[in-house]
Design an enzyme around this catalytic site. Structure first.
Site, PDB file in Angstrom:
ATOM      1  N   ASP A  35       8.454 -16.452   0.638  1.00 36.44           N
ATOM      2  CA  ASP A  35       9.530 -17.462   0.693  1.00 36.44           C
ATOM      3  C   ASP A  35       9.520 -18.341  -0.563  1.00 36.44           C
ATOM      4  OD1 ASP A  35      10.322 -16.587   3.168  1.00 36.44           O
ATOM      5  OD2 ASP A  35       9.295 -18.170   4.289  1.00 36.44           O
TER       6      ASP A  35
ATOM      7  N   SER B 133      -0.822 -10.076  16.286  1.00 38.32           N
ATOM      8  CA  SER B 133      -0.308 -11.167  15.448  1.00 38.32           C
ATOM      9  C   SER B 133      -1.363 -11.756  14.502  1.00 38.32           C
ATOM     10  CB  SER B 133       0.275 -12.270  16.335  1.00 38.32           C
ATOM     11  OG  SER B 133      -0.726 -12.730  17.206  1.00 38.32           O
TER      12      SER B 133
ATOM     13  N   HIS C 287      40.118  -6.249 -26.209  1.00 34.87           N
ATOM     14  CA  HIS C 287      40.751  -5.367 -25.216  1.00 34.87           C
ATOM     15  C   HIS C 287      40.566  -5.973 -23.821  1.00 34.87           C
ATOM     16  CE1 HIS C 287      41.463  -2.531 -28.330  1.00 34.87           C
ATOM     17  NE2 HIS C 287      40.177  -2.298 -28.549  1.00 34.87           N
TER      18      HIS C 287
ATOM     19  N   ARG D  52      31.808  -4.753 -32.465  1.00 35.11           N
ATOM     20  CA  ARG D  52      32.250  -3.359 -32.415  1.00 35.11           C
ATOM     21  C   ARG D  52      33.782  -3.275 -32.514  1.00 35.11           C
ATOM     22  NH1 ARG D  52      31.191   2.055 -32.967  1.00 35.11           N
ATOM     23  NH2 ARG D  52      32.134   3.282 -31.291  1.00 35.11           N
TER      24      ARG D  52
ATOM     25  N   GLU E 282       9.127  -7.493  -4.415  1.00 38.00           N
ATOM     26  CA  GLU E 282       9.154  -8.739  -3.605  1.00 38.00           C
ATOM     27  C   GLU E 282      10.118  -8.596  -2.432  1.00 38.00           C
ATOM     28  OE1 GLU E 282       8.458 -12.539  -5.224  1.00 38.00           O
ATOM     29  OE2 GLU E 282       7.512 -11.718  -7.025  1.00 38.00           O
TER      30      GLU E 282
ATOM     31  N   GLU F 264       0.859  -1.181   0.000  1.00 37.29           N
ATOM     32  CA  GLU F 264       0.000   0.000   0.000  1.00 37.29           C
ATOM     33  C   GLU F 264       0.895   1.231   0.000  1.00 37.29           C
ATOM     34  OE1 GLU F 264      -2.574  -0.250   3.410  1.00 37.29           O
ATOM     35  OE2 GLU F 264      -3.418  -2.176   2.758  1.00 37.29           O
TER      36      GLU F 264
ATOM     37  N   ARG G 187      10.260 -15.812  -3.888  1.00 39.60           N
ATOM     38  CA  ARG G 187      11.534 -15.087  -4.086  1.00 39.60           C
ATOM     39  C   ARG G 187      12.524 -15.851  -4.972  1.00 39.60           C
ATOM     40  NH1 ARG G 187      11.257 -12.198   1.852  1.00 39.60           N
ATOM     41  NH2 ARG G 187      10.034 -10.431   1.133  1.00 39.60           N
TER      42      ARG G 187
ATOM     43  N   TRP H  91       0.921  -0.602  -6.394  1.00 41.40           N
ATOM     44  CA  TRP H  91       1.900  -1.428  -7.118  1.00 41.40           C
ATOM     45  C   TRP H  91       1.413  -2.872  -7.320  1.00 41.40           C
ATOM     46  CZ3 TRP H  91       4.340   1.001  -2.547  1.00 41.40           C
ATOM     47  CH2 TRP H  91       4.803   2.280  -2.837  1.00 41.40           C
TER      48      TRP H  91
ATOM     49  N   THR I 241      12.550  -5.204  -0.740  1.00 36.01           N
ATOM     50  CA  THR I 241      13.775  -4.510  -1.158  1.00 36.01           C
ATOM     51  C   THR I 241      14.986  -5.333  -0.715  1.00 36.01           C
ATOM     52  OG1 THR I 241      13.994  -3.316   0.921  1.00 36.01           O
ATOM     53  CG2 THR I 241      12.690  -2.230  -0.812  1.00 36.01           C
TER      54      THR I 241
HETATM   55  N1  CAA Z   1       7.086 -17.640   7.300  1.00 38.35           N
HETATM   56  C1  CAA Z   1       6.097 -17.809   8.206  1.00 38.35           C
HETATM   57  N2  CAA Z   1       5.845 -16.916   9.182  1.00 38.35           N
HETATM   58  C2  CAA Z   1       6.620 -15.817   9.244  1.00 38.35           C
HETATM   59  C3  CAA Z   1       7.675 -15.580   8.337  1.00 38.35           C
HETATM   60  C4  CAA Z   1       7.899 -16.545   7.344  1.00 38.35           C
HETATM   61  N3  CAA Z   1       8.864 -16.400   6.433  1.00 38.35           N
HETATM   62  N4  CAA Z   1       8.270 -14.412   8.641  1.00 38.35           N
HETATM   63  C5  CAA Z   1       7.634 -13.932   9.717  1.00 38.35           C
HETATM   64  N5  CAA Z   1       6.631 -14.775  10.077  1.00 38.35           N
HETATM   65  C6  CAA Z   1       5.714 -14.641  11.198  1.00 38.35           C
HETATM   66  C7  CAA Z   1       6.512 -14.604  12.499  1.00 38.35           C
HETATM   67  O1  CAA Z   1       6.726 -15.913  12.996  1.00 38.35           O
HETATM   68  C8  CAA Z   1       5.594 -13.810  13.390  1.00 38.35           C
HETATM   69  O2  CAA Z   1       4.535 -14.657  13.827  1.00 38.35           O
HETATM   70  P1  CAA Z   1       3.927 -14.532  15.339  1.00 38.35           P
HETATM   71  O3  CAA Z   1       3.346 -13.143  15.418  1.00 38.35           O
HETATM   72  O4  CAA Z   1       2.912 -15.619  15.394  1.00 38.35           O
HETATM   73  O5  CAA Z   1       5.109 -14.694  16.242  1.00 38.35           O
HETATM   74  C9  CAA Z   1       4.970 -12.787  12.441  1.00 38.35           C
HETATM   75  O6  CAA Z   1       5.059 -13.367  11.126  1.00 38.35           O
HETATM   76  C10 CAA Z   1       5.683 -11.459  12.438  1.00 38.35           C
HETATM   77  O7  CAA Z   1       7.034 -11.662  12.085  1.00 38.35           O
HETATM   78  P2  CAA Z   1       8.162 -10.584  12.252  1.00 38.35           P
HETATM   79  O8  CAA Z   1       8.131 -10.067  13.663  1.00 38.35           O
HETATM   80  O9  CAA Z   1       9.437 -11.154  11.746  1.00 38.35           O
HETATM   81  O10 CAA Z   1       7.657  -9.410  11.293  1.00 38.35           O
HETATM   82  P3  CAA Z   1       8.350  -8.030  11.013  1.00 38.35           P
HETATM   83  O11 CAA Z   1       7.246  -7.082  10.820  1.00 38.35           O
HETATM   84  O12 CAA Z   1       9.435  -7.714  11.964  1.00 38.35           O
HETATM   85  O13 CAA Z   1       9.155  -8.277   9.643  1.00 38.35           O
HETATM   86  C11 CAA Z   1       9.360  -8.471   7.277  1.00 38.35           C
HETATM   87  C12 CAA Z   1       8.624  -8.839   8.563  1.00 38.35           C
HETATM   88  C13 CAA Z   1      10.314  -9.595   6.976  1.00 38.35           C
HETATM   89  C14 CAA Z   1      10.113  -7.161   7.290  1.00 38.35           C
HETATM   90  C15 CAA Z   1       8.192  -8.402   6.265  1.00 38.35           C
HETATM   91  O14 CAA Z   1       7.370  -7.298   6.577  1.00 38.35           O
HETATM   92  C16 CAA Z   1       8.654  -8.317   4.840  1.00 38.35           C
HETATM   93  O15 CAA Z   1       8.988  -9.339   4.231  1.00 38.35           O
HETATM   94  N6  CAA Z   1       8.606  -7.117   4.262  1.00 38.35           N
HETATM   95  C17 CAA Z   1       8.816  -6.942   2.845  1.00 38.35           C
HETATM   96  C18 CAA Z   1       7.491  -6.967   2.156  1.00 38.35           C
HETATM   97  C19 CAA Z   1       7.601  -7.440   0.758  1.00 38.35           C
HETATM   98  O16 CAA Z   1       8.403  -8.296   0.416  1.00 38.35           O
HETATM   99  N7  CAA Z   1       6.730  -6.928  -0.096  1.00 38.35           N
HETATM  100  C20 CAA Z   1       6.691  -7.359  -1.438  1.00 38.35           C
HETATM  101  C21 CAA Z   1       5.382  -7.060  -2.040  1.00 38.35           C
HETATM  102  S1  CAA Z   1       5.007  -8.151  -3.338  1.00 38.35           S
HETATM  103  C22 CAA Z   1       5.704  -7.526  -4.729  1.00 38.35           C
HETATM  104  O17 CAA Z   1       6.516  -6.657  -4.713  1.00 38.35           O
HETATM  105  C23 CAA Z   1       5.304  -8.249  -5.945  1.00 38.35           C
HETATM  106  C24 CAA Z   1       5.451  -7.559  -7.214  1.00 38.35           C
HETATM  107  O18 CAA Z   1       5.184  -6.382  -7.395  1.00 38.35           O
HETATM  108  C25 CAA Z   1       5.881  -8.358  -8.345  1.00 38.35           C
END
Ligand code: CAA
Length: 411
Positions: free
Chosen positions: A242, A179, A280, A270, A367, A128, A245, A157, A369
């Site tokens: 996961d 959570s 070169h 070239r 996906e 968002e 990526r 996006w 940064t």
């Molecule tokens: N698998 C399963 N659960 C997960 C997880 C994973 N990989 N990562 C975190 N969690 C769970 C944690 O266990 C935790 O659960 P509980 O609350 O039950 O304990 C909860 O999620 C929160 O985890 P974190 O405290 O680690 O969360 P955070 O806010 O500190 O950090 C972050 C998370 C990794 C920064 C995440 O926000 C992130 O990946 N941000 C980037 C967002 C992104 O990639 N956006 C891409 C958009 S899509 C796109 O771009 C597509 C396109 O245009 C082509």
């Protein structure tokens, strides 16, 4: 961590089909669709007819069940010809993974076969305006109204927005919970109040639409809630990333290889100082570095994708982030060096290489940064340090130090 990388016959067959489509429908039209900022429906039709959308869908839902490694191989081939078309393809997996990983059996049966046969394209609505890297800070809400949800707000996006039929939309269903705040809900094209309001004018990947999706009190039946249980959305989003990526990393490998191939052809054509510039040494060094980095990225991506296929997505988080981060940094470096090899012509849009450069930048941003990827990798490493306690004894504490702090005097 599984260490062997197995290419199934199916995966290699799909890769070969992808290369054929890339050569016939993608590369020859890449400039045209880039300039017009139009979706390449002809190539998408060929992808559907060749059964490539089936790659990542399990057999029981009409797919090939060929897995994430096959998905990477197909994406790489398409992206080598046009990185924009690579993501136009791969984003269907990104949008489908929440259903695949978290959906109920009924939901999988309802939507996945339509994706597999190419009848419906998919998009992933997470980001968002004010929630990009901080994916949990969403504001789009889904209000529970008995037998349906009412979705309100705006997503930013959305790749494939407008051309997609199925949208996995991440919404706040419980603002009071930390959570279990977020849920993923499937919104379908044509639902009342669901509109595409702005198609972005982009630096690169211009053949795939990236849009704002607006939700004005969109009424969605309860059975569109992915998994049937509210509050699972953030987990589903993270698990999806996961799985996806390695796909975006494969797109980067394809983009890097595509740029390297063009630079290689050009460097041998070239002439400067009476010889092809490939003679070169400084150009040779650039080509050699581009080759090494691309190859290293490729095998990291295959290894992580193979790990997901062999052992599932559990525990893959930091390695998926590493593949994404490394391969996309490589793509940017290789595309930059490719422009350098083309010299003044590289800066001109009548040569194909400028597009590779423009297309590469987004790989380091979407996906997650590459700053976020590094944070994820570091978090994984810190957790892993718990398994390295046996090394504690090899690092003396202040009290245990036996060596002199005085520098040795020699000579
Ligand atoms: N698998 C399963 N659960 C997960 C997880 C994973 N990989 N990562 C975190 N969690 C769970 C944690 O266990 C935790 O659960 P509980 O609350 O039950 O304990 C909860 O999620 C929160 O985890 P974190 O405290 O680690 O969360 P955070 O806010 O500190 O950090 C972050 C998370 C990794 C920064 C995440 O926000 C992130 O990946 N941000 C980037 C967002 C992104 O990639 N956006 C891409 C958009 S899509 C796109 O771009 C597509 C396109 O245009 C082509």
């Amino acid at each position: 961590m599984p260490t062997d990388i197995r290419f199934s016959e199916k995966a290699l067959e799909l890769k070969a089909k992808a290369r054929e489509i890339a050569d016939t429908y993608v590369r020859p039209n890449a400039v045209k669709y880039d300039k017009a900022q139009e979706y390449n429906y002809e190539a998408a039709k060929a992808v559907a007819e060749a059964g490539l959308f089936k790659t990542f869908i399990p057999e029981e839902y009409g797919g090939h069940g060929a897995g994430v490694l096959a998905l990477a191989l197909v994406t790489e081939e398409l992206a080598k010809a046009d990185s924009g078309f690579g993501v136009a393809f791969a984003v269907n997996a990104l949008g489908s993974f929440p259903i695949l990983l978290g959906g109920t059996e009924e939901q999988k049966k309802k939507w996945l076969p339509q994706v597999a046969n190419g009848e419906k394209l998919v998009a992933f609505c997470l980001s968002e305006k004010y929630a990009g890297s901080d994916a949990s800070g969403l504001s789009v809400t889904a209000r529970d109204e008995g037998d349906h949800y009412v979705i309100s707000g705006e997503k930013k996006w959305t790749t494939n927005g407008g051309v997609a039929d199925i949208y996995s939309v991440f919404c706040v269903t419980d603002p009071t919970s930390k959570s279990r705040r977020i849920s993923a809900i499937v919104v379908e094209k044509g639902m009342d109040g669901f509109t595409v309001e702005k198609t972005e004018d982009k630096m690169g990947i211009r053949c795939v639409p990236v849009v704002e999706t607006h939700f004005d009190n969109v009424k969605v039946p309860k059975d569109h809630l992915i998994g049937g249980r509210p509050g699972m959305g953030f987990k589903h989003a993270m698990m999806t990333l996961d799985m996806a990526r390695p796909g975006v990393a494969a797109q980067a490998v394809g983009a890097a290889q595509g740029a390297l191939d063009l630079a290689n052809v050009y460097a041998n054509r070239r002439q400067q100082f009476g010889v092809p510039i490939s003679q070169h040494q400084m150009v040779q060094q650039m080509l050699a570095d581009m080759q090494m980095k691309t190859e290293a990225a490729r095998w990291l991506v295959y290894s992580v994708a193979g790990q997901v296929d062999l052992a599932g997505p559990d525990g893959v988080t930091p390695r998926a982030a590493a593949a994404k981060c490394f391969a996309t940094d490589v793509a940017m470096e290789v595309a930059t060096d490719a422009v350098q090899i083309f010299g003044g012509y590289g800066f001109m849009e009548d040569y194909p290489i400028a597009k590779y450069f423009r297309d590469a930048k987004i790989l380091q941003i979407y996906e997650g940064t590459n700053q976020i990827q590094r944070m994820v990798i570091a978090r994984g490493l810190i957790r892993e340090s718990q398994n390295l306690k046996h090394l504690e004894g090899f690092i003396p504490t202040e009290e245990q130090k036996t060596y002199s702090e005085e520098p040795a005097i020699t000579g």
